[in-house]
Design a protein around this motif. Structure first.
Motif: not given
Length: 225
Positions: A181-190
């Motif tokens: 949905d238009g957003q990239i979730f990086n490793q540190e967030v996930l």
């Protein structure tokens, strides 16, 4: 690749660096019902990202992440945090080897060890670890950070970690990022520690009750108190 990117609600990049082929095939097969993994050349991935950008704004941000990994594409309809957790569950520990990059900070803790007095004292001293002899055994005097995240592991580091039975390398699909949905979730967030997250919620609830009581706020949750 473009068709897969257009269709999937979640598009991800994973890093296959240092992942043996048998383990890769095993994990890929195990997770086949939840996600699809496609290995392709970086040049083809970049072209597909460019062609899909008009439909999925922000996808081109993956370009910069491709340079420092051996990439594969991930496609799924699962929730991004469930994907992250599934990938993490399917990792296994492995001993460090010279030339690898430390994935995290590694500390040799203070306290007694099972090592008898001998050459190990010199090895520890060379690594900057303060040690003494207690009851015929080597004891570490204070915590010592042997490696920081991102440091290259030397042969001396690898030998010392093996002696302490520390296996810092995780073998599995290393998630670089997920797009939804238009957003990239990086490793540190996930990667979220479930227990820490639960503890934070409990602490927030307790602090909210304390605030309500001491400010004499008349709500059904605290009126009896």
């Amino acid at each position: 690749l473009k068709a897969l990117m257009d269709k999937a609600s979640v598009v991800g990049i994973i890093d296959l660096t240092n992942l043996p082929s048998p383990q890769f095939q095993k994990i890929k097969h195990k997770l086949r019902d939840k996600l699809q993994i496609v290995v392709a050349k970086k040049s083809l991935i970049k072209l597909a990202l460019k062609d899909t950008e008009a439909k999925k704004k922000g996808l081109m941000e993956f370009n910069a992440k491709l340079e420092h990994c051996m990439p594969a594409l991930l496609f799924s309809e699962e929730d991004v945090f469930k994907i992250s957790k599934n990938l993490d569950k399917n990792k296994s520990k492995a001993p460090a080897k010279a030339g690898q990059i430390s994935p995290r900070s590694i500390t040799i803790p203070a306290g007694p060890t099972a090592f008898a007095a001998g050459p190990i004292i010199g090895e520890l001293g060379k690594a900057g670890i303060k040690a003494t002899i207690e009851n015929g055994k080597v004891a570490i005097q204070e915590d010592k950070i042997l490696l920081n995240a991102g440091d290259e592991i030397t042969q001396e580091n690898a030998d010392l970690l093996a002696k302490f039975k520390i296996e810092p390398i995780e073998i599995g699909l290393n998630l670089v990022g997920l797009y939804k949905d238009g957003q990239i979730f990086n490793q540190e967030v996930l990667f979220i520690d479930d227990e820490e997250y639960k503890s934070n919620i409990q602490q927030a609830a307790q602090e909210a009750i304390n605030l309500a009581v001491f400010s004499v706020y008349p709500s059904k949750d605290v009126i009896e108190l």
